[in-house]
Scaffold this active site. Structure first.
Site, mmCIF file in Angstrom:
data_model
loop_
_atom_site.group_PDB
_atom_site.id
_atom_site.type_symbol
_atom_site.label_atom_id
_atom_site.label_comp_id
_atom_site.label_asym_id
_atom_site.label_seq_id
_atom_site.Cartn_x
_atom_site.Cartn_y
_atom_site.Cartn_z
ATOM 1 C CB SER A 192 -7.073 -2.682 5.995
ATOM 2 O OG SER A 192 -6.653 -2.592 7.339
ATOM 3 C CB CYS A 197 -2.236 9.723 24.018
ATOM 4 S SG CYS A 197 -0.693 10.534 23.554
ATOM 5 C CB CYS A 256 1.792 1.226 4.335
ATOM 6 S SG CYS A 256 2.036 0.285 5.870
ATOM 7 C CG ASP A 291 0.780 0.945 15.351
ATOM 8 O OD1 ASP A 291 1.777 0.277 15.061
ATOM 9 O OD2 ASP A 291 -0.181 1.099 14.576
ATOM 10 C CB CYS A 320 -10.458 25.637 19.510
ATOM 11 S SG CYS A 320 -11.548 24.982 18.217
ATOM 12 C CB CYS A 380 -5.542 7.628 21.796
ATOM 13 S SG CYS A 380 -5.025 7.031 20.162
ATOM 14 C CB CYS A 393 -0.928 0.001 1.217
ATOM 15 S SG CYS A 393 -1.991 -1.455 1.305
ATOM 16 C CB CYS A 435 -6.614 22.636 12.445
ATOM 17 S SG CYS A 435 -7.456 23.890 13.439
#
Length: 382
Positions: A124, A261, A26, A277, A321, A255, A23, A349
Site C-alpha cells: 500500500s 457479489c 482508513c 471486508d 446505462c 467484485c 492513515c 457514477c
C-alpha cells in the site's frame, strides 16, 4: 461435508484492525481497540482447515488473503506456522498466499520468507513522498514513506512478486501521471487504484477525503493515457485490464463491477465471519469459523441475499446505462448518491461515465486486436 458450489476468497484479519500507521482515510482503523486481540494458533488452524475443506471439490487452488490493519504485526513465526498448517491440510490443492501490507516492517528475513513460500505481496503506497505522506503517516505523525520504500527494496532484492495498491483521494487525484510514473519506476508491474470514499460509517475525523465523480474520472483518464503510451501488455492496471476482459466476453474479476457479489468473506481474528471486508459490521456477521463451516456461511440465505442485493437494488438509471456491463453500479457501499427518483446510485457514477466515454474507442480497438490473436498494444495498427 458438502463443499461450496463456487470458489470463494477469505480475507483474514490476524491482528484485526491493529496497525502501526494512522492513515487518515482508513476505513478499518476506527475499529481499532474495539475488535479482538491477536489471532490464536488454535483459531488459525481451524480457519485454515475450514477454508480448504469448504472449497468446491474440483478447486485445485485455495487463496488465503492476509489483511489488516497491518497483518505483519502478528509476527513472522505466526505465518511460518500458517504455512505448515496449510501444507498439513491442503488435500493436494495448491495454496496461494497474498498479504496486503504497508511494507514498513519488511526486512531481509521477511522478504526471504515471502520468496521461499511464493507469497504475493501487496504494497500500500499512494505515490511519491509528498503525495503518500498527505494521508499515510504513523501514530506519531511521522512519514511512513522511507520505511515503505525500504521494505519494497527488500522485496525487489529477493525477487518477490509484488503489486501496489494506491488509494486516490481528493488531495491526490490531480497527479495521475506522477503517481503512475512513480509506481512504474519502482518496479510495480501490477497496479490497483482504489477510489477513496470516506464513508460516514468509517470516518475518523471532520475532514472528508472522498473523491467526487468528476475527480475520479479525471484521474482515470490521465492514468489511462500514460498506460497507453508504452505499457499495454507490460504493466497490468487492474481496472483497465478488467474492462478489456469484460469487453472480450469474460466475467468481471473485480467484485465491484460484477452483477452480484458475496464470494469474498472476511474473518476477524477471533474467527467471526462477515459478508465482506468492507461490511465488517454486526448486521453483516454470518457466524464464526470455530463452530460453523465456511461453505455453509457463504451459501447461507443471509449471504446469498447480500450478494443478490447488489443487483436487486440497482437503479433504473444503471439498468438502462450504456456502460452497465462494465460497471454494474460499483460497490454497494458506495451507492450513497440518489437519482431524481430517489434510487441509490454510486457517488462515482459521473467519473465512470467520463472514463468510459473517453477510453472506449481505444479499448474497443484493443479488443479487436486481441480477437485477431495480437497483443492489445497493437490497437494503433488497426
Amino acid at each position: 461435508m458438502t463443499s461450496a458450489s463456487l470458489p470463494f476468497s477469505l480475507f483474514i484479519k490476524a491482528e484485526s484492525a491493529k496497525c502501526n500507521l494512522d492513515c487518515y482515510y482508513c476505513y478499518y482503523l476506527q475499529r481499532e481497540g474495539k475488535q479482538h486481540s491477536s489471532m490464536s494458533e488454535q483459531t488459525l488452524e481451524l480457519i485454515i482447515k475450514n477454508h480448504i475443506q469448504s472449497q468446491p471439490e474440483k478447486s485445485e487452488q485455495v487463496d488465503f488473503i492476509w489483511h489488516g490493519g497491518e497483518p505483519m504485526l502478528r509476527g513472522l513465526e505466526f505465518y511460518q506456522k500458517a504455512v505448515k498448517l496449510q501444507q498439513k491440510h491442503r488435500e493436494n490443492r495448491r495454496i496461494l498466499n497474498t498479504i496486503q501490507t504497508n511494507g514498513t516492517l519488511i526486512n531481509q528475513r521477511w522478504a526471504s520468507f515471502f520468496k521461499q513460500h511464493q507469497f504475493m505481496v501487496g504494497i500500500s503506497i499512494d505515490g511519491p513522498n509528498l503525495l503518500n505522506d498527505i494521508a499515510r503517516i504513523d501514530k506519531q505523525g511521522n512519514s511512513s514513506f522511507e520505511r515503505t520504500m525500504r521494505g519494497l527494496q527488500h522485496l525487489r532484492d529477493q525477487q518477490v512478486e509484488f503489486n501496489t495498491l494506491t488509494v486516490i483521494n481528493n488531495k491526490t487525484y490531480r497527479h495521475g501521471k506522477a503517481i503512475y510514473q512513480f509506481l512504474k519506476e519502482h518496479g510495480s508491474g501490477y497496479m490497483q487504484f482504489q477510489p477513496c470514499i470516506d464513508h460516514e460509517l468509517d470516518r475518523r475525523s471532520g475532514y472528508d477525503w472522498s473523491l467526487t465523480g468528476q475527480q475520479w474520472g479525471q484521474f482515470l483518464c490521465e492514468t489511462f493515457d500514460e498506460w497507453c503510451k508504452e505499457d499495454i501488455g507490460k504493466i497490468y492496471v487492474q481496472f483497465f485490464e478488467n474492462c478489456l476482459m469484460v469487453l472480450i466476453g469474460y466475467p468481471s474479476q473485480m467484485c465491484h463491477h460484477s452483477p452480484t457479489c458475496g464470494q469474498q468473506l472476511m474473518a476477524e481474528s477471533n474467527g467471526d465471519i462477515y459478508s465482506c471486508d468492507h461490511f465488517g459490521f454486526d448486521n453483516y456477521k454470518l457466524g464464526n469459523a470455530n463452530n460453523s463451516r465456511l461453505n455453509k456461511l457463504v451459501s447461507s440465505p443471509q449471504q446469498l441475499k447480500f450478494g443478490q442485493d447488489k443487483w436487486d437494488a440497482l437503479s433504473q438509471k444503471c439498468q438502462s446505462c450504456d456502460f452497465l456491463q462494465l460497471c454494474y453500479g460499483g460497490c454497494p457501499k458506495n451507492r450513497l448518491a440518489s437519482t431524481s427518483d430517489g434510487e441509490p446510485v454510486n457517488v462515482l457514477c459521473q467519473g465512470y461515465d467520463i472514463f468510459f466515454r473517453y477510453a472506449l474507442p481505444r479499448l474497443l480497438k484493443m479488443t479487436d486486436a486481441m480477437r485477431q490473436g495480437h497483443s492489445p498494444a497493437h490497437y494503433q495498427l488497426l
